[in-house]
Design an enzyme around this catalytic site. Structure first.
Site, short mmCIF file in Angstrom:
data_model
loop_
_atom_site.label_atom_id
_atom_site.label_comp_id
_atom_site.label_asym_id
_atom_site.label_seq_id
_atom_site.Cartn_x
_atom_site.Cartn_y
_atom_site.Cartn_z
N CYS A 79 0.86 -1.19 0.00
CA CYS A 79 0.00 0.00 0.00
C CYS A 79 0.90 1.23 0.00
CB CYS A 79 -0.90 -0.01 1.23
SG CYS A 79 -1.71 1.55 1.62
N CYS A 134 0.55 3.51 3.03
CA CYS A 134 1.15 2.84 4.19
C CYS A 134 2.67 2.85 4.08
CB CYS A 134 0.65 1.40 4.29
SG CYS A 134 -1.14 1.24 4.34
#
Length: 468
Positions: A394, A397
């Protein structure tokens, strides 16, 4: 047995998602107590208590720190999110909208920020060519102030790799881009599954210190653990030296802090009209409730406070570096830059006044040869964790994972650098010690994230108390 299962859930749970928030509502009269009743009093290996941190952070530090982090100098972070994972190839990029990162256009970033990252002032940037030529010739313009001359001599002597706890990001790469952190906030993205589990499995299983005889399954739900196995996690953790215990607690604290952020900025409503983000109390309980986590949740929260103390102490120790006359929070806007440096120093002096700072001198003491070996192992283990952030699927992230590990790594560099001379007014700060703009931005934003977590714990206490 329950304690061991609680550990496995806590240690190996994915930072960005441990579950969907299922599990049922807990009894109203015990909801707050089950998360917080054990999160009080003194912290292990410290002389500070949770309540002192809460008062200091929430009422004296947090508001001003958030104001500083909204300024141009701290909101723009240059990062390469396209670096390949150095450990495995089978990375599945998250395709969810909330995992995406929107980089800045070139004209959106102040010109002063786009200059070379470790030259701090307008004077420095206007004299780059002259000073670097002087450096090559072994001479410095004597018309410059004495302090500026000292700084100039160090501009091209920036190899402090032996002090660095993080893998240096290749911000000069064509793939590196500026990101506006205010427009790409850390929050719940829905990133989960085997890839998310794998990141934290590798961090805990392969990079935290533990005896070779201890074997734990990667799958936190694995069965078949015999009752005769007496070597529970905390029994051997407590048997480790203080430095190795601290390493685990720092990683666990970072893990907990990010989980608090995601519970506090959870996607509560997603329609074609709007998205609504807010506090998800059930999600918070899934991660930190003492019963749902088999006693592990409160331990995670106490480790968050331990992390807070470590980064707070680093900021107090590095004050002389930021007090140097040649240092500015340089963006090119003279008025704003001066105001921000004043605010920065106010915050740092507030931090310095904290009465119960962590004592880093308790680390790497004793026999010098053994201490140096342990320090190097500590540094290399953490450096490896910083490289693992390039394996996160991600992108949002990955952005916040890289920033927060670099921020913690910078704090460790400050605490344990041989080159930093602090609190010595007779000699002043050492010009051998450097922080790049990249390190400065990550240091303060990482601490800002932890400060936010501590503040959010107060909010979750109130929300849990109001559950009926």
């Amino acid at each position: 047995m329950g304690r061991r299962w609680g550990l496995l859930v806590g240690v190996l749970g994915a930072v960005w998602l441990l579950g969907s928030g299922q599990g049922g509502r807990q009894p109203a009269e015990s909801a707050a107590q089950r998360c917080f009743c054990q999160v009080s009093g003194y912290l292990d290996d410290c002389t500070c208590d949770v309540e002192t941190i809460d008062r200091f952070n929430n009422y004296r530090l947090f508001p001003r720190l958030q104001n500083l982090l909204e300024s141009d100098y701290f909101r723009y972070y240059k990062v390469n999110l396209k670096r390949p994972c150095p450990f495995w190839n089978d990375i599945s990029q998250c395709g969810r909208r909330d995992c995406a990162v929107k980089p800045c256009q070139s004209d959106e970033v102040p010109d002063g920020i786009k200059s070379v990252s470790y030259k701090y002032s307008e004077e420095a940037n206007s004299l780059i060519e002259e000073c670097e030529q002087a450096e090559r010739l072994g001479a410095v313009d004597e018309s410059l102030s004495e302090e500026t001359q000292k700084a100039v001599l160090q501009w091209t002597k920036h190899d402090d790799s032996s002090d660095n706890f993080c893998e240096a990001d290749d911000i000069q790469s064509p793939d590196a881009e500026y990101v506006d952190l205010l427009l790409n906030p850390e929050r719940y993205t829905g990133y989960k599954g085997p890839d998310a589990w794998k990141i934290w499995n590798v961090i805990y299983e392969e990079n935290c210190f533990k005896p070779q005889t201890i074997k734990r399954p990667l799958n936190p739900l694995a069965s078949g653990q015999g009752k005769s196995e007496e070597n529970t996690f905390y029994s051997w953790l407590e048997g480790l030296c203080v430095e190795k215990r601290a390493f685990y607690r720092l990683i666990s604290g970072l893990h907990a802090s990010i989980n608090v952020h995601l519970s506090a900025r959870y996607l509560l409503q997603d329609t074609w009209l709007e998205k609504k983000w807010g506090h998800n109390v059930t999600e918070f309980q899934q991660r930190f409730d003492g019963i749902l986590t088999k006693g592990e949740g409160p331990r995670r929260l106490k480790n968050l406070y331990f992390l807070y103390l470590i980064e707070l102490r680093a900021l107090s120790k590095v004050v002389p570096f930021f007090e140097r006359p040649d240092f500015q929070l340089f963006t090119g806007n003279k008025i704003q830059d001066a105001e921000n440096k004043m605010l920065l120093l106010e915050i740092l002096h507030e931090i310095k006044s904290f009465p119960l700072h962590f004592d880093e001198n308790s680390f790497f003491a004793g026999d010098k040869k053994e201490a140096n070996k342990l320090k190097e192992d500590f540094r290399l283990h953490f450096r490896n964790i910083s490289r693992i952030m390039d394996c996160v699927g991600c992108l949002k992230c990955r952005l916040w994972g890289k920033l927060q590990t670099q921020g913690l790594g910078t704090a460790l560099k400050i605490l344990f650098s041989e080159k930093l001379i602090a609190n010595m007014p007779e000699s002043g700060p050492s010009y051998e010690f450097h922080l790049t703009r990249q390190e400065i931005v990550s240091l303060f934003n990482a601490f800002g994230r932890i400060s936010t977590s501590v503040k959010e714990l107060e909010n979750f206490r109130k929300l849990l108390q109001n559950i009926h």
